[in-house]
Design an enzyme around this catalytic site. Structure first.
Site, short mmCIF file in Angstrom:
data_model
loop_
_atom_site.label_atom_id
_atom_site.label_comp_id
_atom_site.label_asym_id
_atom_site.label_seq_id
_atom_site.Cartn_x
_atom_site.Cartn_y
_atom_site.Cartn_z
N ARG A 142 4.65 15.10 32.95
CA ARG A 142 5.38 15.61 32.15
C ARG A 142 5.59 14.51 31.24
O ARG A 142 6.07 13.47 31.50
CB ARG A 142 6.43 16.32 32.71
N THR A 181 9.52 15.43 25.97
CA THR A 181 9.18 16.90 25.44
C THR A 181 8.96 17.71 26.58
O THR A 181 8.94 18.83 26.53
CB THR A 181 7.95 16.61 24.76
N ASP A 212 12.78 13.86 42.10
CA ASP A 212 11.35 13.84 41.71
C ASP A 212 10.48 13.59 42.88
O ASP A 212 10.50 12.92 43.64
CB ASP A 212 11.34 12.35 40.77
N ASP A 220 8.35 10.75 43.19
CA ASP A 220 9.02 9.21 43.37
C ASP A 220 9.20 9.29 44.97
O ASP A 220 8.92 8.32 45.56
CB ASP A 220 9.82 9.13 42.46
#
Ligand code: PRP
Ligand code: URA
Length: 210
Positions: A105, A109, A201, A204
């Site tokens: 991603r 945006t 995340d 991560d």
């Protein structure tokens, strides 16, 4: 046939998901739990595989049994976080093939950017399970599934650990023929496109990169 949206309420999945969400959970435990939940989800997502009758000689007689009727499966993780689910899925279906779709991603945006796609050659004969821990805006899953559809697999299902309502709605609308399985459905997306409460995340936390 009506499309299926399954949000799991099984105690084992809910328990493991609670540990996964906790910021204190180590990278090692996080990785193990992602695979365990993926394995449990695969059990349910393969419920409709067709079976055929077989007879088996046991030490005490002959048993009328069932076996899976020659369906070919492929798991397709969306890189990179989806990789964290693959071993769990393969535990239940070790003969499945694995394709890869590379998307990330754009942080500003939130649009998916594609960088890789390698699918099994005989994908047209396969039932595909696209796996990614997070369904946030839905952009990555929608894009990945659109790419896979160009190669005309027999069917596509999508498996994620946590879905946001926004992503679920977008995916349902974009691909009404795809069954969706989520271990949990959360509240909303924050201003950065992260699922709240979510788990942070996923990539991560699986790979220990933050
Ligand atoms: C995460 C996640 C999904 C995507 C979900 O990946 O694993 O692929 O975001 O967001 P969306 O529904 O809004 O598209 P990310 O882009 O962070 O890449 P990574 O797996 O490489 O960490
Ligand atoms: N990607 C993640 O890894 N986590 C989120 O909450 C949203 C997108």
């Amino acid at each position: 046939m009506d499309r299926k949206v399954v949000i799991f309420d099984h105690p084992l999945i809910q328990h493991k998901l609670s540990i996964l969400r906790n910021t204190e959970t180590s990278t090692k435990d996080f990785r193990e739990l992602v695979n365990e939940i993926a394995m449990l989800m695969t059990f349910e997502a393969t419920r409709d595989l067709p079976t055929e009758d077989i007879r088996v000689q046991t030490p005490c007689g002959v048993a009328d049994c069932k076996q899976i009727a020659g369906r070919k499966l492929a798991f397709v993780p969306i890189l990179r976080a989806g990789l964290g689910m693959v071993d769990g899925c393969l535990k239940l279906v070790p003969s499945a093939r694995v394709g890869h779709i590379g998307l990330y991603r754009n942080e500003k945006t939130l649009q998916p950017v594609e960088y890789y796609c390698k699918l099994p050659k005989d994908i047209e004969e396969r039932d595909v399970f696209v796996v990614d821990p997070m369904l946030a805006t839905g952009g990555s899953a929608i894009d990945a599934i659109s790419q896979i559809k160009l190669r005309k697999p027999r069917s596509i299902k999508f498996l994620c650990l946590i879905a946001a309502p926004e992503g679920l709605e977008a995916l349902e609308k974009a691909h009404p023929d795809v069954d969706i399985y989520a271990a949990g459905l959360d509240s909303y997306l924050n201003e950065n496109g992260y699922i709240v409460p979510g788990l942070g995340d996923a990539g991560d936390r699986i790979f220990g990169t933050k």
